[in-house]
Every structure is written in structure tokens, then in C-alpha cells.
Design an enzyme around this catalytic site. Structure first.
Site, PDB file in Angstrom:
ATOM      1  NE  ARG A 171      -2.207  -2.027   3.268  1.00 55.39           N
ATOM      2  CZ  ARG A 171      -2.962  -2.432   4.370  1.00 55.39           C
ATOM      3  NH1 ARG A 171      -4.081  -2.296   4.586  1.00 55.39           N
ATOM      4  NH2 ARG A 171      -1.978  -3.103   5.357  1.00 55.39           N
TER       5      ARG A 171
ATOM      6  N   GLY B 244       1.802 -14.170  20.627  1.00 58.18           N
ATOM      7  CA  GLY B 244       0.518 -14.490  21.026  1.00 58.18           C
ATOM      8  C   GLY B 244      -0.321 -13.399  20.758  1.00 58.18           C
TER       9      GLY B 244
ATOM     10  CE1 TYR C 121      -0.995 -16.571  10.826  1.00 54.94           C
ATOM     11  CE2 TYR C 121      -1.399 -17.527  12.947  1.00 54.94           C
ATOM     12  CZ  TYR C 121      -0.880 -16.597  12.093  1.00 54.94           C
ATOM     13  OH  TYR C 121      -0.281 -15.662  12.903  1.00 54.94           O
TER      14      TYR C 121
END
Length: 254
Positions: free
Chosen positions: A41, A186, A155
Site C-alpha cells: 500500500r 501470542g 495458518y
């Protein structure tokens, strides 16, 4: 020996337009490091460059394209060509459906980005550091690479790859002057869950409801810590969780 002066570091960060990547760019640049911010982007990359004039170089790149990735490293201007930290950070999660219901295109996108794109980044960026006998590859892994959870399927599999790939890269570069660290966060609140749930912010907010999650800045601080340690010290893995998170309990269906 004392910690490294961040002003001596030139850092390449992929996935620099949001979350951990953007926080990492800001952490190093605010300490005086030069940073190559790579991402898809352009508007966000330009905003980072304006935030840190002369320190942040924006490079529009999709790491899933090896030719483009190799060309981006080759085309770095002299002021940034001698990079000595490579943060292979670009990655994402899509969906939380069980494996039997998951969208195959989501699986493919995660594999293409988290595994293939990461491998392309390392292959394009590593040789220069080995040749200069100075460098540090910092991977963005996840606790999902160690601890499975429902809906994590591919994932988690990609992050297990990151963990093992990082260790194997270290086995290859030991003694070359290049260090390797895998950062394994985490529960961290960034745009991660917004992406996972395709822009559904209410659904993403539910993930963190009632918790005090880590932030992108918390993870960037871990990257900065590992990268500025004296060169004779290597931290191979940093695994951190939010204080309200622990390992998954056994799942027993009756």
C-alpha cells in the site's frame, strides 16, 4: 560488550504498512536507524516516509513475486544498500473455519504469503548480508506455530514452517556474521483480526474483548531488543503472550 547503536543499523521491513511491520519501522526510525519500508500500500508507505524524512525509504512490493523482490533489493540506493537487519514480517491469517469448511483460496493466499513470500524475501535479502559478514534475519512467527487451536489449520501450519525455516537458516549461516531470530507473538491486537474476518471490525473486536492484548509496539520492542544485542549474542526465539493467554486445553469430545 554493549548493545549495538541503532544509528549503525539499516533495517529492511516487509509488510510495513500496518501492525507489527509499521510499528517496527517506527521503532527503529525513531532510534535513528535507516529503514526500508516494503509493502503493497503505497499511501501508507509514503506516510511513514513523511513521518521520518531521510530515514525511511518506501518500496512498493508484493513479496509473492520473486522477480520483483529480487529486483527491489538490487535497486536499493547506496544509502540503504548495506542493510544489516532484515525483518521478514509480511504475513496474514484468513478465516477461522474448520478445515473441512475452509475456503481453499484462503489457504492458498496464506501459503503464498506466509511461506512462499517469506522464503522469497530471505533468498533475495540474505546473500548481501552474508557477503558483508554482518546481518540479522528477524522472522515474524506466531505461537500458532507451536500450539494448535480450532480454525487455525493452515495458518498454524504456515507458522510452524516459519519456526523450522528460521532454525534451518540459522544452521546455514552460523559463523557468517549473520544472526537469526524468530519472534513468536501470542494475542496481539493489530489489523490482524480485521484482515482475518475480511473487514468485519465487530467480529475482530470480539477476539480481544475482555483482554489486555499485546500491541504492535510491544512486538516491535522485542524485534528491537534482539537486533540491538551485542553481535556475539543470538536470541533464536522470542515467544511472548498476553498475560491473560495460555496454552490450549485438551479438547475431548464425548
Amino acid at each position: 560488550m554493549s548493545a549495538l547503536d541503532p544509528k549503525t543499523l539499516t533495517v529492511v521491513v516487509t509488510g510495513a504498512t500496518s501492525g507489527i511491520g509499521a510499528a517496527t519501522v517506527r521503532r527503529f526510525a525513531s532510534a535513528g536507524s535507516k529503514v526500508v519500508a516494503m509493502g503493497r500500500r503505497e499511501d501508507r508507505l509514503q506516510a511513514l516516509a513523511q513521518e521520518f524524512p531521510n530515514l525511511v525509504l518506501p518500496v512498493v512490493l508484493d513479496v509473492r513475486d520473486y522477480a520483483a523482490t529480487e529486483a527491489a533489493f538490487a535497486a536499493l540506493p547506496d544509502a540503504f544498500k548495506g542493510y544489516n537487519v532484515l525483518c521478514a514480517n509480511a504475513g496474514l491469517a484468513l478465516g477461522l473455519e474448520p478445515a473441512q469448511e475452509a475456503k481453499i483460496e484462503d489457504w492458498q493466499t496464506m501459503i503464498d504469503t506466509n511461506i512462499t513470500g517469506l522464503a522469497y524475501t530471505v533468498r533475495a535479502g540474505l546473500p548481501g548480508m552474508v557477503a558483508r559478514k554482518e546481518g540479522h534475519v528477524v522472522f515474524t512467527g506466531s505461537v500458532a506455530g507451536d500450539y494448535p487451536y480450532p480454525g487455525g489449520n493452515v495458518y498454524g501450519g504456515t507458522k510452524a514452517f516459519v519456526k523450522q525455516f528460521a532454525l534451518n537458516v540459522w544452521a546455514d549461516v552460523v559463523g557468517t556474521g549473520v544472526r537469526v531470530t524468530n519472534i513468536e507473538p501470542g494475542l496481539t491486537e493489530t489489523e490482524f483480526s480485521v484482515v482475518r474476518f475480511r473487514g468485519d471490525e465487530a467480529k475482530a473486536d470480539k477476539v480481544y474483548e475482555g483482554t489486555a492484548p499485546m500491541t504492535g509496539e510491544d512486538i516491535a520492542e522485542q524485534v528491537f531488543f534482539a537486533a540491538t544485542l551485542p553481535r556475539h549474542v543470538v536470541v533464536l526465539r522470542i515467544q511472548a503472550m498476553a498475560n491473560q493467554q495460555s496454552f490450549s486445553p485438551f479438547s475431548i469430545k464425548r
